[in-house]
Motif scaffolding. Structure first.
Motif, short mmCIF file in Angstrom:
data_model
loop_
_atom_site.label_atom_id
_atom_site.label_comp_id
_atom_site.label_asym_id
_atom_site.label_seq_id
_atom_site.Cartn_x
_atom_site.Cartn_y
_atom_site.Cartn_z
N LYS A 1 73.90 38.63 37.26
CA LYS A 1 74.70 39.85 37.27
C LYS A 1 73.80 41.04 37.58
N ALA A 2 74.45 42.18 37.83
CA ALA A 2 73.73 43.39 38.22
C ALA A 2 73.04 44.00 37.00
N GLN A 3 71.78 43.67 36.83
CA GLN A 3 70.99 44.22 35.73
C GLN A 3 69.51 44.04 36.06
N ASP A 4 68.66 44.68 35.27
CA ASP A 4 67.21 44.52 35.44
C ASP A 4 66.75 43.29 34.67
N THR A 5 65.95 42.47 35.31
CA THR A 5 65.46 41.23 34.70
C THR A 5 63.94 41.20 34.79
N VAL A 6 63.29 40.87 33.67
CA VAL A 6 61.84 40.77 33.63
C VAL A 6 61.45 39.30 33.78
N LEU A 7 60.70 39.01 34.84
CA LEU A 7 60.20 37.66 35.10
C LEU A 7 58.68 37.66 34.92
N LYS A 8 58.20 36.62 34.29
CA LYS A 8 56.76 36.50 34.05
C LYS A 8 56.28 35.13 34.48
N VAL A 9 55.15 35.09 35.13
CA VAL A 9 54.52 33.83 35.51
C VAL A 9 53.12 33.80 34.90
N PHE A 10 52.74 32.66 34.33
CA PHE A 10 51.40 32.58 33.76
C PHE A 10 50.85 31.17 33.95
N ALA A 11 49.53 31.12 34.05
CA ALA A 11 48.82 29.85 34.16
C ALA A 11 48.32 29.46 32.78
N ASP A 12 48.70 28.28 32.33
CA ASP A 12 48.31 27.79 31.01
C ASP A 12 46.89 27.24 31.09
N TRP A 13 45.93 28.18 31.00
CA TRP A 13 44.53 27.84 31.24
C TRP A 13 43.64 28.64 30.30
N ASN A 14 42.46 28.14 30.04
CA ASN A 14 41.55 28.80 29.11
C ASN A 14 40.20 29.04 29.78
N ASP A 15 39.83 30.30 29.95
CA ASP A 15 38.51 30.65 30.47
C ASP A 15 38.14 32.03 29.93
N ALA A 16 37.09 32.63 30.50
CA ALA A 16 36.56 33.89 29.98
C ALA A 16 37.39 35.10 30.38
N SER A 17 38.42 34.93 31.20
CA SER A 17 39.23 36.07 31.66
C SER A 17 40.71 35.76 31.49
N PRO A 18 41.19 35.70 30.25
CA PRO A 18 42.61 35.35 30.06
C PRO A 18 43.57 36.41 30.56
N GLN A 19 43.10 37.65 30.72
CA GLN A 19 43.99 38.72 31.14
C GLN A 19 44.48 38.56 32.57
N ASP A 20 43.80 37.75 33.39
CA ASP A 20 44.24 37.59 34.78
C ASP A 20 45.01 36.29 34.99
N HIS A 21 45.50 35.69 33.89
CA HIS A 21 46.27 34.45 33.99
C HIS A 21 47.76 34.70 34.13
N SER A 22 48.22 35.94 34.03
CA SER A 22 49.65 36.20 34.05
C SER A 22 49.95 37.46 34.85
N MET A 23 51.16 37.51 35.36
CA MET A 23 51.68 38.69 36.02
C MET A 23 53.17 38.80 35.70
N THR A 24 53.65 40.02 35.63
CA THR A 24 55.04 40.29 35.29
C THR A 24 55.69 41.11 36.39
N LYS A 25 56.93 40.81 36.67
CA LYS A 25 57.66 41.52 37.72
C LYS A 25 59.06 41.84 37.22
N VAL A 26 59.53 43.03 37.58
CA VAL A 26 60.90 43.42 37.29
C VAL A 26 61.74 43.18 38.54
N VAL A 27 62.77 42.38 38.39
CA VAL A 27 63.71 42.13 39.49
C VAL A 27 64.97 42.94 39.21
#
Length: 738
Positions: A319-345
């Motif tokens: 339906k016509a609304q704002d939706t927040v989609l998130k994708v993330f990699a289930d991984w463990n390393d020294a830079s966890p902050q770059d494992h995910s990104m979020t997008k508003v559709v």
């Protein structure tokens, strides 16, 4: 010696004021001899020399007063003065890199078992520096991730309190903006009260970020800092432990894109996620797509060593609304902050397009409007399914009026012979108010009449002079300054386009507007031109939209080309695209609303939105999702850095210690590994001594001397008394009798 307030030193020229007053007030006496003068001569000779010396001394004191006052206010400084105790107050501007790369975990920081990222480690160093500054010092912090933010609290204790909140921050700013950061720091130091001024740059010094242009900029900054009236010293502090990052396994999400970028209810999106493996071995990574807190899909992806791959998810709007989609990699390393990104559709109702056909035919796929409708509504026409970005209405050349335009967001004029003055006026007003207009030429166009239209500068639609339609064989290609970008598939398809006829267009260059040629023929003449008019945009296409002039309508590129023209031309409902960091989030509300607004990195606040007008909800310097809540309705908006900046920030390579030392030396800066070393070095380098105290004391002495001399010259306060004439005469008689 130099002056902190050099302009005030020119006030010393005011010493001439008492001198001029003295010269102007000197009386011109006329000497007349009379009988009693011989009795006064001896007294005058005794007192005149003493009075003249006092008056001269008083004049000198009065001249010294403005000189000392001006010098005291100018704050003289001896820069070569060395303070061995290190207690001279200083003004410190800390330029802190808070970009994405500073979120990487630094394994050598913190206690045993405690993990800190580079930003947190830098905060610890800053707190130690602020505590170690000499009494009377002031400080500021410039967060130099683009866009720059200044903390100008002055008191080190206040800055230390704000650093506590920064220590817990999960979001990151854009890439390091060295030019703006150092410029803001230098401007703050110029206004500081202490003669000892220092700029400290704290960063992890990524190799990809500190390439030759950035190093040249650092050297230019050094020249500017040293050339100021009070030179500003600067130094580098390394926020990373400099371990061998290349030997570690690191995985990152480089981009998260949706195709198409706009969607309507029941529309389908393809979500493309690019992952980068920077390690020296292949990895198997689970990648998860989520809507809010709900997991939608999970895929396991294999990525070869030191390579990238793309994962695709399908998503259908409801339906016509704002939706927040998130994708993330289930991984463990020294830079966890770059494992995910979020997008508003942002799902919105389809845009309404009015198609005006000047040569409508009864047979299917024989009119220009047939090809345009198919390009705009492929799902409904071919499959009978919803999901098209547009809905279309078709009318003949005379079957529309001004009132109808209020129901549409875009208009396409196909092969119209002419437009009467009223129709041209209606369309120009429609575009000015935010509508999109596409004018497609064809074999029915009467060139002489079109060339008689009002030009853009006079409130019309004509952007140049048309030539008669004539046979021409060739192809088209994108220009360097296209109004929109083409995908690789579209470019490949565009290369197959072949033309057999066209109209030529010579653009007017003196209308005060700048038309943009997106596609051009082989000979350089424009094929697709656009111009911004008011809040909307108008496109001109110099051939027909059917297959009489070219094979373009039969190529795969025609559908995305027409859709991109219309999404670019019309004022699509705001909020479709994500906003780059530092730019405003803009919305339009049909009714007045009281909003609860939350922007990344800022505290929540109440906001009153006016109806039917563009409302700016603010900007953010941190990546994340903004949220505006009104009653039961929620609006979301994404704030993000550019793809190129994110790719650069994800680079793992850091400058080697030797490279850092070479950079510091060439930039006239000192290099430090921790706060303790910086404080010790600054204590030994403490220099600069202000002399204004001595000038104020001298000024006070001059005021006292002036009062004393003034009193001593006053006849009433003087102890000596001038003898009268009778006393003089009596004295002379007595001396004669003797």
């Amino acid at each position: 010696m130099t002056f902190l307030n050099a302009l005030l030193a020119f006030g010393a020229t005011a010493f001439a004021v008492p001198l001029i007053i003295h010269l102007l007030n000197r009386s011109k006496y006329l000497t007349i001899d009379w009988g009693a003068m011989e009795f006064l001569d001896s007294s005058v000779k005794v007192n005149s020399r003493r009075i003249q010396w006092k008056q001269l001394l008083l004049l000198l004191v009065r001249c010294f007063i403005p000189i000392l006052l001006a010098l005291a206010m100018a704050r003289p400084l001896i820069q070569t003065w060395k303070d061995a105790s290190g207690t001279t107050p200083m003004s410190l501007a800390i330029v802190l890199d808070d970009s994405l790369s500073m979120q990487s975990i630094d394994e050598q920081a913190g206690r045993l078992g405690e993990q800190r990222n580079r930003l947190q480690q830098a905060i610890v160093q800053i707190q130690e520096i602020l505590e170690g500054l000499p009494a009377g010092s002031d400080a500021s912090i410039i967060l130099a991730g683009k866009p720059v933010e200044i903390w100008a609290e002055h008191q080190p204790s206040q800055l230390a309190a704000r650093l506590v909140g920064l220590n817990d921050r999960a979001e990151s700013a854009g890439r390091l903006d060295l030019a703006e950061g150092t410029q803001a720091a230098a401007a703050w130091l110029e206004k500081s009260s202490n003669p000892r001024r220092h700029l400290l740059l704290i960063s992890d010094f990524q190799a990809s970020e500190w390439k030759s242009p950035q190093q040249d900029l650092a050297r230019d900054v050094a020249k500017q800092l040293s050339s100021r009236t009070v030179p500003i010293a600067w130094s580098f502090l390394n926020a990373s432990s400099r371990t061998q990052e290349s030997e570690k396994s690191n995985l990152s999400i480089v981009s998260f894109e949706s195709v198409p970028s706009q969607v309507v209810p029941q529309g389908k999106l393809t979500l493309s996620v690019m992952l980068q493996n920077d390690s020296q071995q292949a990895v198997q990574v689970p990648v998860v797509l989520m809507e809010g807190l709900k997991e939608l899909e999970r895929q396991s992806v294999s990525i070869a060593a030191d390579s990238s791959t793309t994962v695709r998810f399908g998503w259908t709007s409801t339906k016509a609304q704002d939706t927040v989609l998130k994708v993330f990699a289930d991984w463990n390393d020294a830079s966890p902050q770059d494992h995910s990104m979020t997008k508003v559709v942002r799902v919105r109702e389809p845009a309404k397009i009015l198609i005006i056909d000047g040569d409508r035919k009864k047979e299917a796929m024989q009119s220009e409007s047939d090809f345009v409708r198919l390009a705009l509504t492929p799902f409904s026409l071919l499959r009978g399914e919803p999901g098209d970005l547009f809905t279309t209405s078709l009318v003949d050349a005379g079957g529309w009026n001004e009132a109808m335009l209020k129901e549409y967001q875009g208009v396409i004029a196909c092969n119209l012979a002419d437009l009467n003055p009223d129709q041209r006026k209606w369309l120009r007003g429609f575009v000015d108010q935010g509508g999109g207009l596409l004018i497609c030429l064809g074999d029915k166009v009467q060139v002489d009449r079109v060339n008689a239209w009002e030009p853009i500068a006079e409130g019309g639609l004509r952007i140049g002079s048309l030539g008669a339609r004539a046979p021409w064989e060739g192809s088209i290609k994108p220009t360097a300054n296209a109004a929109f970008e083409f995908s690789k598939a579209s470019l490949d398809s565009l290369g197959s386009a072949r033309f057999v006829a066209r109209n030529t267009l010579k653009l007017d260059e003196d209308q005060g507007v700048a038309p943009i040629t997106t596609l051009a023929y082989d000979d350089g003449l424009p094929f697709l031109v656009s111009v911004a008019l008011g809040s909307g945009r108008c496109f001109w296409m110099t051939s027909g939209c059917d297959d009489d002039d070219s094979n373009l309508p039969a190529l795969p590129v025609f559908l995305p080309l027409v859709q991109r023209m219309m999404t670019t031309a019309l004022r699509w409902p705001v909020g479709w695209e994500e906003t780059e960091l530092g730019e405003n989030w803009v919305e339009i509300f049909s009714q007045a609303k009281k909003l609860s607004l939350q922007v990344p990195g800022q505290t929540a606040k109440e906001f009153q939105a006016d109806p039917a007008s563009l409302v700016s909800l603010g900007s953010s310097r941190l990546e994340g999702i903004g949220q505006a809540v009104a009653d039961q309705e929620r609006f979301y908006h994404g704030f993000t850095t550019t793809a190129a900046d994110r790719k650069q920030e994800l680079s793992r390579d850091l400058m080697a210690i030797e490279e850092l030392e070479t950079l510091a030396k060439s930039s006239s800066a000192s290099m430090h590994q921790d706060a303790k070393h910086w404080l010790e070095q600054e204590k030994t380098n403490s220099s600069g001594k202000e002399l204004w105290t001595w000038f104020w004391l001298g000024l006070l002495a001059m005021f006292l001397a002036e009062m004393f001399l003034q009193q001593s010259l006053s006849p009433r306060s003087s102890g000596a008394r001038i003898p009268t004439v009778m006393e003089q005469a009596t004295g002379s008689t007595k001396r004669g009798a003797a």
